[in-house]
Scaffold this motif. Structure first.
Motif, short mmCIF file in Angstrom:
data_model
loop_
_atom_site.label_atom_id
_atom_site.label_comp_id
_atom_site.label_asym_id
_atom_site.label_seq_id
_atom_site.Cartn_x
_atom_site.Cartn_y
_atom_site.Cartn_z
N GLU A 98 12.33 2.87 86.39
CA GLU A 98 11.55 3.22 86.17
C GLU A 98 9.77 2.27 86.52
O GLU A 98 8.69 3.26 86.76
CB GLU A 98 10.74 2.89 84.11
CG GLU A 98 11.68 3.82 83.98
CD GLU A 98 12.26 3.43 82.21
OE1 GLU A 98 11.73 2.24 81.64
OE2 GLU A 98 12.72 4.17 81.54
N GLY A 99 10.43 1.15 87.05
CA GLY A 99 9.12 0.14 87.37
C GLY A 99 8.88 0.83 88.42
O GLY A 99 7.85 0.67 89.30
N ALA A 100 9.75 1.21 89.60
CA ALA A 100 10.03 2.18 91.00
C ALA A 100 9.40 2.98 91.29
O ALA A 100 8.08 3.52 91.45
CB ALA A 100 11.36 2.02 91.90
N ALA A 101 9.17 4.09 89.94
CA ALA A 101 8.57 5.27 89.91
C ALA A 101 6.73 5.19 89.29
O ALA A 101 5.81 5.88 89.15
CB ALA A 101 9.05 6.13 88.67
N GLY A 102 6.65 3.30 89.00
CA GLY A 102 5.12 3.01 88.13
C GLY A 102 5.45 3.38 87.34
O GLY A 102 3.57 3.67 87.08
N GLN A 103 6.18 3.51 86.62
CA GLN A 103 6.30 3.55 85.02
C GLN A 103 5.72 2.53 84.55
O GLN A 103 6.40 0.87 85.08
CB GLN A 103 7.47 4.10 84.18
CG GLN A 103 7.31 5.61 84.47
CD GLN A 103 8.65 6.62 84.15
OE1 GLN A 103 9.33 5.94 83.08
NE2 GLN A 103 9.38 7.23 84.91
N PRO A 104 5.01 2.15 82.75
CA PRO A 104 4.95 0.59 82.53
C PRO A 104 6.21 0.05 81.60
O PRO A 104 7.72 0.88 81.57
CB PRO A 104 4.04 1.62 81.16
CG PRO A 104 4.15 2.42 80.64
CD PRO A 104 4.86 2.90 82.08
N SER A 105 6.63 -0.90 81.54
CA SER A 105 7.23 -2.24 81.59
C SER A 105 7.02 -1.86 79.55
O SER A 105 6.13 -2.06 79.59
CB SER A 105 6.77 -3.70 81.94
OG SER A 105 7.80 -4.21 81.14
N PRO A 106 8.52 -1.52 79.33
CA PRO A 106 8.33 -1.94 77.45
C PRO A 106 7.67 -3.46 77.15
O PRO A 106 7.56 -2.89 75.75
CB PRO A 106 10.13 -1.65 77.36
CG PRO A 106 10.68 -2.62 78.64
CD PRO A 106 9.66 -1.95 79.75
N LEU A 107 7.80 -3.91 77.50
CA LEU A 107 7.44 -5.09 77.28
C LEU A 107 6.26 -5.92 78.50
O LEU A 107 5.68 -5.62 79.63
CB LEU A 107 7.72 -6.91 77.42
CG LEU A 107 9.28 -6.21 76.80
CD1 LEU A 107 10.13 -7.65 76.99
CD2 LEU A 107 9.04 -6.88 75.27
N ASN A 108 4.61 -6.12 77.57
CA ASN A 108 3.96 -6.93 78.08
C ASN A 108 4.41 -8.39 79.19
O ASN A 108 4.99 -8.83 78.61
CB ASN A 108 2.39 -7.36 77.36
CG ASN A 108 2.41 -7.82 76.43
OD1 ASN A 108 2.97 -9.14 76.51
ND2 ASN A 108 1.83 -7.13 75.04
N GLU A 109 2.87 -8.85 80.05
CA GLU A 109 3.47 -9.43 80.69
C GLU A 109 3.63 -11.20 79.79
O GLU A 109 4.71 -11.62 79.83
CB GLU A 109 1.96 -10.62 81.84
CG GLU A 109 2.66 -11.91 82.55
CD GLU A 109 1.95 -11.61 83.50
OE1 GLU A 109 1.62 -12.75 83.89
OE2 GLU A 109 0.98 -10.70 84.17
N LYS A 110 3.21 -11.45 78.45
CA LYS A 110 3.42 -12.23 77.83
C LYS A 110 4.27 -11.88 76.89
O LYS A 110 5.19 -12.90 76.75
CB LYS A 110 1.85 -12.31 77.05
CG LYS A 110 2.37 -13.76 75.77
CD LYS A 110 0.40 -13.30 74.23
CE LYS A 110 0.68 -14.52 73.54
NZ LYS A 110 -0.01 -14.52 72.54
N GLU A 111 4.90 -10.86 76.53
CA GLU A 111 6.02 -10.91 75.33
C GLU A 111 7.08 -10.96 76.48
O GLU A 111 7.91 -11.54 75.98
CB GLU A 111 5.60 -9.12 75.44
CG GLU A 111 4.60 -9.02 74.37
CD GLU A 111 3.93 -7.45 73.96
OE1 GLU A 111 4.41 -6.89 72.42
OE2 GLU A 111 5.45 -6.38 74.85
N TYR A 112 7.12 -10.64 77.43
CA TYR A 112 8.22 -10.79 78.02
C TYR A 112 7.95 -12.33 78.69
O TYR A 112 9.36 -12.71 78.48
CB TYR A 112 8.12 -10.72 80.26
CG TYR A 112 9.14 -10.60 81.01
CD1 TYR A 112 10.23 -10.20 81.21
CD2 TYR A 112 8.63 -11.80 82.23
CE1 TYR A 112 11.25 -10.50 82.03
CE2 TYR A 112 9.74 -12.23 82.91
CZ TYR A 112 11.08 -11.35 82.87
OH TYR A 112 11.37 -11.71 84.10
#
Length: 283
Positions: A98-112
């Motif tokens: 999903e990351g390689a396809a440009g899709q968003p992460s299930p968590l934002n940076e802060k949550e991660y």
């Protein structure tokens, strides 16, 4: 200095390194893909202006991206085997795609960051507890072995591997030694050979287990120390938390002038010698 932490956050280096590795590898993967595309374009242009013999030579040197990709994935997989961290493999693969396809992460940076920190802290506590239990059990069992001398009950033991006949190492001295440092599982984490030969250690600046264990050695003697984490680094230092340390020591010289003024010299030196893991832990 590899074996001397300068801040408490570095106690989680092994765990944080895994996270950083993932980010780095992700970048490398994308870069490799870009390079492959660029290489293909350049190859097409080059092929049109070269002889068949040259093309065959280029093809023989071509990188097998399929094998390289599989090896790359294998490397990532092996590095996921970290005590206390149980990642979901299918989730990682899904996230990469999903990351390689440009899709968003299930968590934002802060949550991660918050979630990863919580996982790291949990893993660190579990590793600390497991290592401490192993150290306690080992010291009790090892005490019963032939030739073992207990300096501090349950905390420091040694066995003489070779008798010495020279001068004796005394407290507050700076003996010159050869050493090999190992974990309980036998993994070597440092040797004097890597440092280019014998090193001089001021005993007033070392961890208690080392300073107490080496006192009394005679020049030429070889001794194996078993240092409980309570007299080593405990949960501080750049070694695994609460790890029992095993040192094979050879006393080359009972007291060496090379150790005088060492601490002051180190503060202004660019030498990142691995012998600094002997330095006393900061509280």
């Amino acid at each position: 200095h590899f074996f001397n932490w300068r801040s408490t956050m570095l106690k989680k280096t092994r765990l944080v390194a895994l996270t950083s590795l993932g980010l780095f590898l992700g970048y490398c993967a994308l870069q490799a893909a870009d390079d492959k595309i660029n290489t293909s374009v350049d190859t097409d242009k080059h092929t049109s202006t070269t002889t068949p013999a040259t093309s065959q030579t280029d093809e023989s040197k071509a990188i097998d991206m399929k094998k390289l990709s599989e090896a790359f994935g294998n490397f990532i997989g092996r590095n996921l085997q970290t005590p206390g961290l149980s990642f979901d493999l299918e989730g990682i693969i899904k996230g990469i795609r999903e990351g390689a396809a440009g899709q968003p992460s299930p968590l934002n940076e802060k949550e991660y960051e918050e979630m990863m920190t919580a996982v790291q802290e949990k893993a660190f506590k579990e590793m600390s507890s497991a290592n401490l239990n192993s150290a306690n059990e080992f010291m009790v069992k090892n005490k019963q072995e032939s030739g073992i001398v207990e300096v501090v009950p349950g905390k420091l033991q040694y066995i003489v591997l070779k008798e010495g006949t020279g001068a004796t190492v005394e407290t507050h001295s700076s003996p010159k030694i050869n050493y090999t440092g190992k974990y309980l599982d036998g993994t070597v984490f440092g040797t004097s050979e890597e440092m280019g030969g014998p090193i001089t250690i001021p005993l007033d600046q070392t961890i208690p287990g080392f300073s107490k264990g080496i006192v009394g050695m005679k020049e030429g003697e070889k001794r194996r120390l078993y240092v409980h984490p309570d007299l080593g680094y405990g949960t501080t230092g750049q070694l695994p938390p609460n790890e029992l340390l095993v040192f094979d020591i050879e006393a080359v010289k009972a007291n060496s002038d090379e150790g005088k003024g060492r601490q002051g010299a180190d503060s202004d030196s660019d030498n990142d010698g691995d012998d600094d893991f002997f330095l006393e832990k900061k509280k």
